[in-house]
Design a protein around this motif. Structure first.
Motif, mmCIF file in Angstrom:
data_model
loop_
_atom_site.group_PDB
_atom_site.id
_atom_site.type_symbol
_atom_site.label_atom_id
_atom_site.label_comp_id
_atom_site.label_asym_id
_atom_site.label_seq_id
_atom_site.Cartn_x
_atom_site.Cartn_y
_atom_site.Cartn_z
ATOM 1 N N ARG A 148 3.081 7.724 -4.112
ATOM 2 C CA ARG A 148 2.803 7.118 -2.802
ATOM 3 C C ARG A 148 1.971 5.846 -2.946
ATOM 4 O O ARG A 148 2.253 4.823 -2.311
ATOM 5 N N GLU A 149 0.940 5.909 -3.771
ATOM 6 C CA GLU A 149 0.055 4.751 -3.901
ATOM 7 C C GLU A 149 0.726 3.605 -4.652
ATOM 8 O O GLU A 149 0.522 2.435 -4.323
ATOM 9 N N ASP A 204 10.035 6.174 2.136
ATOM 10 C CA ASP A 204 8.640 6.343 2.517
ATOM 11 C C ASP A 204 8.122 5.191 3.349
ATOM 12 O O ASP A 204 7.087 5.308 3.982
ATOM 13 N N LEU A 205 8.806 4.055 3.339
ATOM 14 C CA LEU A 205 8.260 2.878 3.994
ATOM 15 C C LEU A 205 9.097 2.428 5.180
ATOM 16 O O LEU A 205 8.819 1.399 5.772
ATOM 17 N N THR A 249 3.957 2.985 -4.651
ATOM 18 C CA THR A 249 4.904 2.418 -3.696
ATOM 19 C C THR A 249 4.192 1.477 -2.735
ATOM 20 O O THR A 249 4.668 0.366 -2.454
ATOM 21 N N LYS A 250 3.033 1.894 -2.232
ATOM 22 C CA LYS A 250 2.259 1.040 -1.312
ATOM 23 C C LYS A 250 1.832 -0.250 -2.005
ATOM 24 O O LYS A 250 1.938 -1.344 -1.428
ATOM 25 N N ASP A 256 2.970 -3.856 -0.669
ATOM 26 C CA ASP A 256 1.961 -4.816 -0.202
ATOM 27 C C ASP A 256 2.016 -6.115 -1.009
ATOM 28 O O ASP A 256 1.942 -7.208 -0.445
#
Length: 201
Positions: free
Chosen positions: A166-167, A199-200, A169-170, A174
Motif C-alpha cells: 500500500r505504501e 487501490d487508487l 503504491t502511494k 504521488d
C-alpha cells in the motif's frame, strides 16, 4: 560521521558529478523532477562526511517521503574510493536511524534478480540484496516495474507485505502522478488478487 542535508546547488552538482556515474540512466530521475519533489517538501538529499574531513564526501542518500507512514531510499551510494571497507553498512545504519525518526516504514528498491541480463548482472544484483540483508533489511514479497526496470521492495525490519504494498503504491502514485503511474508503473502485491491500479481508483 556527520549527516548533512544538501542544498539545491550541492545536490545538483552531486547529480552531475556522481549520480550519473553511480546509477543507470534509466533509473535516474531528472534534475527538474527531483527539484519539483523537493519543492513539495517530499525530497531530502543527505551527504555523509567524517568530522575530521568535513569537505570530503563519504557517501550520499536521496530520500522520499510523501506521507507519514513510509520513507523510501531513492538513491544511496558510497564514494568509489571508500567502497569495500564496511563504510556502506555504517552509512546505512545512520540512514535507518534518520528514517525511523520520521516514519514507521523504511523502504528501498533493489533490482530484481529474476530480470538479470546475464550471470555477472545476476551476481551484482544478489550481492546488493545481500548487503541490505546484512544491514537489517528484508525482502517483503512486493515487487514493481517502472518503465523497463524491475525491482524487489525491501524494508528495514519485518513489516507486513500488504502494508509495504500500500505504501509503495502511494509513493509511486504521488511521485509520478496519476497518468504516468497508470501507464508505466505496476506494483505487484504478495496477494495476487490485488493490483496497483485498483487501490487508487
Amino acid at each position: 560521521m556527520l549527516v548533512t542535508p544538501l542544498n539545491r546547488s550541492q545536490w545538483q552538482r552531486l547529480y552531475q558529478e556522481a549520480m550519473v556515474r553511480d546509477f543507470p540512466a534509466s533509473e535516474l530521475k531528472s534534475v527538474s523532477m527531483i527539484q519539483q519533489l523537493e519543492e513539495r517538501g517530499w525530497y531530502t538529499c543527505l551527504g555523509f562526511f567524517r568530522e575530521e574531513e568535513p569537505k570530503n564526501l563519504c557517501g550520499y542518500a536521496f530520500l522520499i517521503q510523501t506521507g507519514p507512514q513510509a520513507v523510501l531510499l531513492d538513491y544511496f551510494a558510497v564514494s568509489p574510493a571508500l567502497r569495500g571497507g564496511g563504510i556502506g553498512g555504517e552509512l546505512l545504519g545512520l540512514l535507518r536511524q534518520w528514517a525511523q525518526q520520521r516514519a514507521p516504514l523504511f523502504l528501498a528498491e533493489v533490482e530484481d534478480p529474476d530480470f538479470a541480463a546475464d550471470q555477472d548482472d545476476l551476481s551484482i544484483r544478489n550481492r546488493r540484496i545481500g548487503f541490505y540483508q546484512r544491514n537489517g533489511f528484508t525482502l517483503t514479497g512486493v515487487k514493481s516495474q517502472v518503465l523497463q526496470d524491475h525491482y524487489c521492495i525491501i524494508a528495514a525490519g519485518r513489516p507486513q507485505g500488504e502494508m509495504v504494498y500500500r505504501e509503495m503504491t502511494k509513493l509511486y502514485f504521488d511521485m509520478a502522478g496519476a497518468d504516468f503511474f497508470r501507464r508505466h508503473i505496476t506494483v505487484f502485491s504478495p496477494d495476487p488478487q490485488n493490483s496497483s491500479e485498483s487501490d487508487l481508483n
